[in-house]
Design an enzyme around this catalytic site. Structure first.
Site, PDB file in Angstrom:
ATOM      1  N   TYR A 148       0.970  -1.441   0.026  1.00 17.38           N
ATOM      2  CA  TYR A 148       0.157   0.111  -0.379  1.00 17.38           C
ATOM      3  C   TYR A 148       0.818   1.250  -0.174  1.00 17.38           C
ATOM      4  N   GLN A 193       1.600   4.674  -0.315  1.00 18.07           N
ATOM      5  CA  GLN A 193       0.334   6.085  -0.039  1.00 18.07           C
ATOM      6  C   GLN A 193       1.811   7.126   0.242  1.00 18.07           C
ATOM      7  N   SER A 217       0.990  12.713   6.575  1.00 14.50           N
ATOM      8  CA  SER A 217      -0.254  13.046   7.181  1.00 14.50           C
ATOM      9  C   SER A 217      -1.351  14.475   5.689  1.00 14.50           C
ATOM     10  N   GLY A 256       4.980  -1.130   3.867  1.00 12.12           N
ATOM     11  CA  GLY A 256       5.908  -2.541   4.352  1.00 12.12           C
ATOM     12  C   GLY A 256       5.183  -3.094   3.239  1.00 12.12           C
ATOM     13  N   ARG A 276       8.124 -11.691  41.869  1.00  8.84           N
ATOM     14  CA  ARG A 276       8.990 -10.008  42.581  1.00  8.84           C
ATOM     15  C   ARG A 276       8.700 -10.197  43.827  1.00  8.84           C
ATOM     16  N   GLN A 321       2.424   0.211  42.978  1.00  6.05           N
ATOM     17  CA  GLN A 321       2.103  -0.677  42.232  1.00  6.05           C
ATOM     18  C   GLN A 321       1.277  -1.135  41.060  1.00  6.05           C
ATOM     19  N   GLY A 371      14.584  -4.679  37.523  1.00 12.19           N
ATOM     20  CA  GLY A 371      16.131  -3.551  35.548  1.00 12.19           C
ATOM     21  C   GLY A 371      15.865  -4.919  35.168  1.00 12.19           C
ATOM     22  N   GLU A 392      -0.693   4.472   9.941  1.00  9.61           N
ATOM     23  CA  GLU A 392      -1.808   4.798   9.415  1.00  9.61           C
ATOM     24  C   GLU A 392      -2.353   6.472  10.265  1.00  9.61           C
TER      25      GLU A 392
HETATM   26  C1  LIG Z   1      -6.585 -11.281   7.624  1.00  5.60           C
HETATM   27  C2  LIG Z   1      -5.832 -10.595   7.860  1.00  5.60           C
HETATM   28  C3  LIG Z   1      -4.858 -10.161   8.812  1.00  5.60           C
HETATM   29  C4  LIG Z   1      -3.552  -8.848   8.598  1.00  5.60           C
HETATM   30  C5  LIG Z   1      -3.975  -8.441   9.895  1.00  5.60           C
HETATM   31  C6  LIG Z   1      -3.051  -7.691   9.524  1.00  5.60           C
HETATM   32  C7  LIG Z   1      -3.944  -6.394  10.398  1.00  5.60           C
HETATM   33  C8  LIG Z   1      -2.766  -4.445   9.836  1.00  5.60           C
HETATM   34  C9  LIG Z   1      -2.727  -3.939  10.630  1.00  5.60           C
HETATM   35  C10 LIG Z   1      -2.214  -3.378  11.431  1.00  5.60           C
HETATM   36  C11 LIG Z   1      -1.194  -2.761  10.254  1.00  5.60           C
HETATM   37  C12 LIG Z   1      -0.371  -1.777  10.466  1.00  5.60           C
HETATM   38  C13 LIG Z   1       0.689  -2.188   9.864  1.00  5.60           C
HETATM   39  C14 LIG Z   1       1.084  -1.065   9.662  1.00  5.60           C
HETATM   40  C15 LIG Z   1       0.477  -0.716   7.853  1.00  5.60           C
HETATM   41  C16 LIG Z   1       0.410   1.261   7.586  1.00  5.60           C
HETATM   42  C17 LIG Z   1       0.710   1.780   6.717  1.00  5.60           C
HETATM   43  C18 LIG Z   1       0.263   3.073   6.555  1.00  5.60           C
HETATM   44  O1  LIG Z   1       0.729   4.386   7.601  1.00  5.60           O
HETATM   45  S1  LIG Z   1      -0.728   3.356   5.056  1.00  5.60           S
HETATM   46  C19 LIG Z   1      -0.290   5.641   5.089  1.00  5.60           C
HETATM   47  C20 LIG Z   1      -1.717   5.906   6.359  1.00  5.60           C
HETATM   48  N1  LIG Z   1      -1.359   7.706   6.264  1.00  5.60           N
HETATM   49  C21 LIG Z   1      -1.771   8.317   6.830  1.00  5.60           C
HETATM   50  O2  LIG Z   1      -3.344   7.644   8.189  1.00  5.60           O
HETATM   51  C22 LIG Z   1      -2.820   9.358   6.587  1.00  5.60           C
HETATM   52  C23 LIG Z   1      -3.108  10.236   7.351  1.00  5.60           C
HETATM   53  N2  LIG Z   1      -3.631  11.475   6.791  1.00  5.60           N
HETATM   54  C24 LIG Z   1      -5.102  11.934   6.810  1.00  5.60           C
HETATM   55  O3  LIG Z   1      -5.585  10.341   7.408  1.00  5.60           O
HETATM   56  C25 LIG Z   1      -6.045  12.267   6.091  1.00  5.60           C
HETATM   57  O4  LIG Z   1      -5.405  13.149   5.002  1.00  5.60           O
HETATM   58  C26 LIG Z   1      -5.885  13.881   6.585  1.00  5.60           C
HETATM   59  C27 LIG Z   1      -5.566  13.953   7.955  1.00  5.60           C
HETATM   60  C28 LIG Z   1      -7.493  13.003   7.384  1.00  5.60           C
HETATM   61  C29 LIG Z   1      -6.406  14.669   6.123  1.00  5.60           C
HETATM   62  O5  LIG Z   1      -7.224  16.380   6.419  1.00  5.60           O
HETATM   63  P1  LIG Z   1      -8.371  16.930   5.272  1.00  5.60           P
HETATM   64  O6  LIG Z   1      -8.122  17.835   6.081  1.00  5.60           O
HETATM   65  O7  LIG Z   1      -6.461  17.777   3.898  1.00  5.60           O
HETATM   66  O8  LIG Z   1      -9.141  16.209   4.254  1.00  5.60           O
HETATM   67  P2  LIG Z   1      -9.409  15.976   2.861  1.00  5.60           P
HETATM   68  O9  LIG Z   1      -8.141  14.968   2.342  1.00  5.60           O
HETATM   69  O10 LIG Z   1     -10.026  17.534   2.920  1.00  5.60           O
HETATM   70  O11 LIG Z   1     -10.584  15.813   3.370  1.00  5.60           O
HETATM   71  C30 LIG Z   1     -11.472  16.045   4.066  1.00  5.60           C
HETATM   72  C31 LIG Z   1     -13.019  15.832   4.767  1.00  5.60           C
HETATM   73  O12 LIG Z   1     -12.934  13.984   5.010  1.00  5.60           O
HETATM   74  C32 LIG Z   1     -13.086  13.840   5.575  1.00  5.60           C
HETATM   75  N3  LIG Z   1     -12.378  13.029   5.843  1.00  5.60           N
HETATM   76  C33 LIG Z   1     -11.257  12.227   5.971  1.00  5.60           C
HETATM   77  N4  LIG Z   1     -10.027  11.625   5.902  1.00  5.60           N
HETATM   78  C34 LIG Z   1     -11.698  10.547   5.915  1.00  5.60           C
HETATM   79  C35 LIG Z   1     -11.323   9.308   6.329  1.00  5.60           C
HETATM   80  N5  LIG Z   1     -10.713   8.223   6.445  1.00  5.60           N
HETATM   81  N6  LIG Z   1     -12.355   8.432   5.956  1.00  5.60           N
HETATM   82  C36 LIG Z   1     -14.500   9.469   5.659  1.00  5.60           C
HETATM   83  N7  LIG Z   1     -13.570  10.900   5.569  1.00  5.60           N
HETATM   84  C37 LIG Z   1     -12.547  11.415   6.273  1.00  5.60           C
HETATM   85  C38 LIG Z   1     -12.680  14.932   6.593  1.00  5.60           C
HETATM   86  O13 LIG Z   1     -12.993  14.933   7.412  1.00  5.60           O
HETATM   87  C39 LIG Z   1     -12.878  16.540   5.945  1.00  5.60           C
HETATM   88  O14 LIG Z   1     -14.785  16.095   6.423  1.00  5.60           O
HETATM   89  P3  LIG Z   1     -15.462  17.335   6.151  1.00  5.60           P
HETATM   90  O15 LIG Z   1     -15.071  17.916   7.728  1.00  5.60           O
HETATM   91  O16 LIG Z   1     -15.481  17.519   5.095  1.00  5.60           O
HETATM   92  O17 LIG Z   1     -16.698  17.238   6.570  1.00  5.60           O
HETATM   93  C1  LIG Z   2       6.501   1.637  10.913  1.00  5.88           C
HETATM   94  C2  LIG Z   2       6.456   2.313   9.602  1.00  5.88           C
HETATM   95  C3  LIG Z   2       4.914   1.818   8.637  1.00  5.88           C
HETATM   96  C4  LIG Z   2       4.535   2.446   7.776  1.00  5.88           C
HETATM   97  N1  LIG Z   2       3.799   1.369   6.802  1.00  5.88           N
HETATM   98  C5  LIG Z   2       3.345   2.714   5.428  1.00  5.88           C
HETATM   99  C6  LIG Z   2       2.896   1.560   4.099  1.00  5.88           C
HETATM  100  O1  LIG Z   2       2.477   0.733   4.148  1.00  5.88           O
HETATM  101  N2  LIG Z   2       1.718   2.980   3.543  1.00  5.88           N
HETATM  102  C7  LIG Z   2       2.516   3.642   3.343  1.00  5.88           C
HETATM  103  O2  LIG Z   2       1.741   4.708   2.388  1.00  5.88           O
HETATM  104  N3  LIG Z   2       2.807   4.586   5.191  1.00  5.88           N
HETATM  105  C8  LIG Z   2       2.999   4.340   5.506  1.00  5.88           C
HETATM  106  N4  LIG Z   2       3.594   4.851   7.128  1.00  5.88           N
HETATM  107  C9  LIG Z   2       4.380   5.885   6.846  1.00  5.88           C
HETATM  108  C10 LIG Z   2       2.467   6.740   7.600  1.00  5.88           C
HETATM  109  O3  LIG Z   2       1.743   6.028   7.358  1.00  5.88           O
HETATM  110  C11 LIG Z   2       3.222   8.236   7.964  1.00  5.88           C
HETATM  111  O4  LIG Z   2       4.404   7.871   8.539  1.00  5.88           O
HETATM  112  C12 LIG Z   2       2.655   8.958   8.797  1.00  5.88           C
HETATM  113  O5  LIG Z   2       0.760   9.102   8.654  1.00  5.88           O
HETATM  114  C13 LIG Z   2       2.468   9.971   9.746  1.00  5.88           C
HETATM  115  O6  LIG Z   2       3.001  10.851   8.088  1.00  5.88           O
HETATM  116  P1  LIG Z   2       4.556  11.790   8.030  1.00  5.88           P
HETATM  117  O7  LIG Z   2       5.088  10.825   8.992  1.00  5.88           O
HETATM  118  O8  LIG Z   2       4.092  12.188   7.260  1.00  5.88           O
HETATM  119  O9  LIG Z   2       4.252  12.629   9.486  1.00  5.88           O
HETATM  120  P2  LIG Z   2       4.178  14.593  10.007  1.00  5.88           P
HETATM  121  O10 LIG Z   2       2.984  14.383   9.279  1.00  5.88           O
HETATM  122  O11 LIG Z   2       5.512  14.934   8.541  1.00  5.88           O
HETATM  123  O12 LIG Z   2       4.800  14.401  11.140  1.00  5.88           O
HETATM  124  C14 LIG Z   2       5.011  15.179  11.869  1.00  5.88           C
HETATM  125  C15 LIG Z   2       5.215  15.394  12.530  1.00  5.88           C
HETATM  126  O13 LIG Z   2       4.485  16.795  12.694  1.00  5.88           O
HETATM  127  C16 LIG Z   2       2.986  17.167  13.812  1.00  5.88           C
HETATM  128  N5  LIG Z   2       1.896  17.209  12.751  1.00  5.88           N
HETATM  129  C17 LIG Z   2       1.571  16.637  10.831  1.00  5.88           C
HETATM  130  N6  LIG Z   2       0.566  17.966  10.322  1.00  5.88           N
HETATM  131  C18 LIG Z   2       0.064  18.563  11.510  1.00  5.88           C
HETATM  132  C19 LIG Z   2      -0.696  19.209  11.855  1.00  5.88           C
HETATM  133  N7  LIG Z   2      -1.695  19.454  10.747  1.00  5.88           N
HETATM  134  N8  LIG Z   2      -1.088  20.047  13.093  1.00  5.88           N
HETATM  135  C20 LIG Z   2      -0.266  20.014  13.834  1.00  5.88           C
HETATM  136  N9  LIG Z   2       0.789  18.694  13.881  1.00  5.88           N
HETATM  137  C21 LIG Z   2       0.555  18.734  12.699  1.00  5.88           C
HETATM  138  C22 LIG Z   2       2.730  15.887  13.327  1.00  5.88           C
HETATM  139  O14 LIG Z   2       2.072  15.247  14.989  1.00  5.88           O
HETATM  140  C23 LIG Z   2       4.152  15.151  14.670  1.00  5.88           C
HETATM  141  O15 LIG Z   2       4.261  15.339  15.364  1.00  5.88           O
HETATM  142  C24 LIG Z   2       4.459   4.194   7.600  1.00  5.88           C
HETATM  143  C25 LIG Z   2       5.752   4.409   8.880  1.00  5.88           C
HETATM  144  C26 LIG Z   2       5.492   3.718  10.155  1.00  5.88           C
HETATM  145  C27 LIG Z   2       6.612   4.267  10.696  1.00  5.88           C
END
Ligand SMILES: CCCCCCCC/C=C\CCCCC/C=C/C(=O)SCCNC(=O)CCNC(=O)[C@H](O)C(C)(C)COP(=O)(O)OP(=O)(O)OC[C@H]1O[C@@H](n2cnc3c(N)ncnc32)[C@H](O)[C@@H]1OP(=O)(O)O
Ligand SMILES: Cc1cc2nc3c(=O)[nH]c(=O)nc-3n(C[C@H](O)[C@H](O)[C@H](O)COP(=O)(O)OP(=O)(O)OC[C@H]3O[C@@H](n4cnc5c(N)ncnc54)[C@H](O)[C@@H]3O)c2cc1C
Length: 664
Positions: A135, A137, A144, A177, A310, A330, A401, A424
């Site tokens: 995935y 992204q 973020s 990942g 302990r 504790q 420890g 996430e």
């Molecule tokens: C059998 C299966 C076995 C498998 C088991 C595995 C299970 C897996 C478990 C654990 C796995 C762990 C592995 C980790 C791997 C990691 C992966 C990743 O990290 S992927 C990348 C993830 N990235 C993020 O999460 C990015 C974070 N940023 C965001 O989510 C958004 O961009 C944002 C911060 C919300 C953006 O804000 P912004 O204001 O810019 O929003 P807009 O994009 O303009 O959107 C505006 C409107 O949309 C609403 N909104 C936003 N997000 C959502 C959503 N997710 N769903 C619905 N609506 C959403 C937002 O509220 C705004 O609404 P209004 O205010 O306009 O009403």
């Molecule tokens: C172990 C691991 C696995 C991952 N796996 C995947 C994957 O499989 N696929 C994938 O696509 N991504 C993956 N990611 C990426 C992950 O989703 C991002 O790192 C995460 O969404 C945070 O975004 P960033 O790194 O841009 O942090 P940043 O947004 O740069 O955050 C840095 C600091 O800025 C602050 N900040 C940022 N924006 C704001 C705001 N609007 N207001 C106030 N404070 C703010 C945050 O709180 C934080 O303290 C992984 C990350 C890790 C660590």
């Protein structure tokens, strides 16, 4: 269990039916039996042993993970395991790997955002692991801010293809990942451009590597981003970097459930809201909440068993010293964490129900509760992962420890778990999303729009602004209505105060930015209320098993009253309770600790973790800690020889030098 049970005296004190509690913890008898079977299957298979993992170099570690993943897949096929069984099996293998992303994000992304045709084409390949997906992204420059991603997907009408391109260094995909070394395909998020116009970020299925020799497709540069925090831990995962140099993919590889691009390059919106593009994150955030309770329970199981083994101080007459679990300090650190594990379990169960409900509604074109689902998954992901990461570290300290030794299992658990606060969605960024949702809800109160679901209490805001807590004795804090009202009043008052402050700004966005730290506090209060209320709801269910409900009640009030104690500033400053009532809550909390104490070991036994899964000498089921810790020390490679490598080069000359100097 074989051998002597050093914790038998503890288990004899139990006042409830542990087997019944195991079923409550698992969620159902079916889930218990299935997970128990898979846990034992993994624990008894030498191919899945975890010993020495933390001492492996990166290459060996990674290859070992590939071996385990391949062995797991072989067993899944040989035993004809269902998808549910296979998920449990992978869970108990207990090693992050590319399969997490394949099953946890790649497959759900296609299911959630792909059209029926796309699902029919890609899912069978993914289910049979004929392709392996990740995935992609996040980019080097943006994680973020998803709308800030820079990778482009430009439609070429001449060839009916998209051209995927990384225009800058910062547009390099970074973190996904499974991407670094394994995945053959990825869902790549990119800015859609057709006819010179931008249409926001969308997902595209892109092949990355040849299915014959695993070499990158020409134009693709791909690799691992390097070592991460801790030994072993998340270094089993190949988080990757990826750039595209004008890679062409067929038009039908854009995930088109939300928006279709026609042969002519026209964009046609479906009736599905744009936010569904973020749907995979909602799904995974929901699973992360359930996983939080699992990780927290692991740490708590280790710390609780060890605290009973302990002993320190307290022996004046040469008798036994005091078990550290008997110290009130504790208990006041440990038992709220035990209570949180159960609390997160139940809120995770509820969130799964909510997610299933939303998914069904979406299929029927009802999008009304999508904002609520987004706020709940984002907020609870943030709350539970922050609390769990902090709790694992607290459990390490609770083990003194020995907790710092890798043999305790806690350092690796911490290192593997702590990125959950970031992936996430960064936890603060997610709380800001909750705050937006709450402020919107409050601003709509005047217009007569009735809040529903988890914000329904805001519909009673006038009452909640005026209500006075009527606690007069410590026992009054054991009434669900009293606890619930205190948490509702605190959250409502914090939301209204923030909304009033926001209204003083001419530009709401400026106000939101200026007040963001306060807003985050309101989000935390709201999310804690959700956890408390779902725990209270659980108590209303008919829970079979002698004494089980009683223990759950004690845990529920420990969870709530400990929060009240920790966030006393909120409760007092908003006038929800008086200092006298706060002091009574504390009295009640101490009494609850005494009631939980004899049941503590049984309450962690109810998690049903095998010693293999726990991976901790301190947390062993039989409590035989010291001999095993002693045995473990001798396994360290430093003890392979009595005189260490390097003695002749470095220690001996130094000692001789000292000797010479002394003689001069
Ligand atoms: C059998 C299966 C076995 C498998 C088991 C595995 C299970 C897996 C478990 C654990 C796995 C762990 C592995 C980790 C791997 C990691 C992966 C990743 O990290 S992927 C990348 C993830 N990235 C993020 O999460 C990015 C974070 N940023 C965001 O989510 C958004 O961009 C944002 C911060 C919300 C953006 O804000 P912004 O204001 O810019 O929003 P807009 O994009 O303009 O959107 C505006 C409107 O949309 C609403 N909104 C936003 N997000 C959502 C959503 N997710 N769903 C619905 N609506 C959403 C937002 O509220 C705004 O609404 P209004 O205010 O306009 O009403
Ligand atoms: C172990 C691991 C696995 C991952 N796996 C995947 C994957 O499989 N696929 C994938 O696509 N991504 C993956 N990611 C990426 C992950 O989703 C991002 O790192 C995460 O969404 C945070 O975004 P960033 O790194 O841009 O942090 P940043 O947004 O740069 O955050 C840095 C600091 O800025 C602050 N900040 C940022 N924006 C704001 C705001 N609007 N207001 C106030 N404070 C703010 C945050 O709180 C934080 O303290 C992984 C990350 C890790 C660590």
């Amino acid at each position: 269990m074989k051998g002597v049970d050093h914790l038998a005296h503890e288990r004899n004190k139990t006042e409830f039916d542990v087997d019944a509690m195991k079923i409550v913890w698992a969620g159902s008898r079916h889930a218990f039996e299935l997970s128990d079977r898979m846990a034992r299957l993994v624990a008894s298979d030498p191919a899945f042993q975890k010993d020495g993992r933390i001492r492996l170099g990166r290459k060996e570690l990674f290859k070992n993970t590939l071996r385990k993943a391949a062995h797991a897949w072989k067993r899944i096929l040989e035993l004809h395991l269902t998808e549910e069984e296979a998920g449990w099996l992978r869970n108990f293998v207990d090693e992050p790997s590319f399969t997490d992303l394949h099953w946890g994000m790649f497959v759900p992304a296609i299911k959630g955002q792909g059209t029926d045709e796309q699902q029919q084409k890609w899912l069978p390949l993914a289910y049979k692991m004929q392709i392996i997906g990740s995935y992609a992204q996040t980019e080097l420059g943006h994680g973020s801010n998803v709308q800030g991603l820079e990778t482009t997907a430009t439609f070429d009408p001449e060839t009916d293809e998209f051209v995927i391109h990384s225009p800058t260094l910062t547009s390099s995909k970074w973190w996904p990942g499974g991407l670094g070394k394994v995945s053959t395909h990825a869902i790549v998020y990119a800015r859609l451009i057709t006819n010179g116009q931008e249409h926001g970020v969308h997902g595209f299925i892109v092949q990355l590597r040849s299915l014959d020799d695993h070499m990158p497709i020409p134009g693709i540069t791909i690799g691992d981003i390097g070592m991460k925090f801790g030994n072993g831990a998340y270094n089993t995962m190949d988080n990757g970097v990826l750039t595209f140099d004008h890679i062409r993919i067929p038009r039908n590889q854009m995930l088109m459930r939300v928006l279709q691009v026609t042969r002519e390059g026209k964009c046609v919106k479906s009736n599905v809201p744009r936010q569904l593009i973020y749907g995979t994150m909602v799904f995974v955030r929901q699973t992360i909440v359930a996983d939080a309770s699992t990780a927290l329970a692991r740490a708590v199981c280790i710390a609780t068993r060890y605290s009973a083994v302990r002993r320190q101080f307290g022996s004046q007459d040469g008798g036994m010293e005091t078990q550290v679990i008997d110290y009130k300090t504790q208990q006041s650190r440990l038992f709220p964490l035990l209570a949180s594990a159960y609390a997160f379990r139940f809120v995770g169960e509820w969130l799964k129900w909510l997610y299933t409900d939303v998914t069904q509604r979406l299929q029927a074109n009802d999008f009304s509760i999508l904002p609520e689902a987004h706020a709940c998954t984002a907020g609870l992901k943030s709350l539970t992962t922050t609390a769990t990461a902090d709790a694992i570290e607290e459990c390490r300290k609770l083990c003194g420890g020995h907790g710092y030794l890798c043999a305790s299992g806690l350092p690796e658990l911490f290192a593997v778990y702590v990125p959950a606060c970031t992936y996430e969605g960064d936890n603060v960024v997610l709380l800001l999303q909750v705050a937006r949702f709450l402020m919107k809800t409050v601003s709509q109160l005047g217009s007569g729009k009735k809040p529903v679901g988890t914000t329904a209490y805001l519909g009673r805001v006038q009452d909640l602004l005026q209500c006075c807590c009527d606690v007069q004795t410590a026992e009054d804090w054991l009434k669900p209505s009293v606890v619930l009202e205190a948490f509702e009043a605190r959250s409502a008052r914090m939301c209204v105060a923030r909304a009033q402050n926001l209204s003083k700004f001419e530009n709401p966005e400026d106000g939101f930015a200026e007040l963001s730290a306060d807003l985050v506090e309101a989000s935390v209060a709201h999310c804690q209320l959700i956890v408390v209320s779902k725990f209270i709801d659980k108590l209303q269910q008919d829970i079979p098993g002698k004494g089980v409900n009683r223990q759950l009640q004690n845990l529920c009030y420990i969870y709530a009253l400990n929060l009240l104690h920790k966030y006393l500033g909120d409760f007092l400053s908003t006038g929800c309770i008086t200092p006298k009532q706060a002091s009574l809550a504390n009295d009640q909390l101490r009494s609850l600790y005494s009631q939980i104490r004899p049941n503590a070991i049984a309450l962690v036994d109810a998690f049903n973790y095998t010693d293999h899964y726990l991976g901790s000498v301190l947390g062993r089921y039989d409590g035989n800690v010291y001999p095993k810790l002693y045995e473990e020390a001798w396994k360290d490679p430093l003890n392979d020889s009595v005189v260490p490598d390097g003695y002749h080069e470095y220690i001996h000359p130094m000692l001789k030098q000292q000797l010479r100097n002394a003689r001069l």
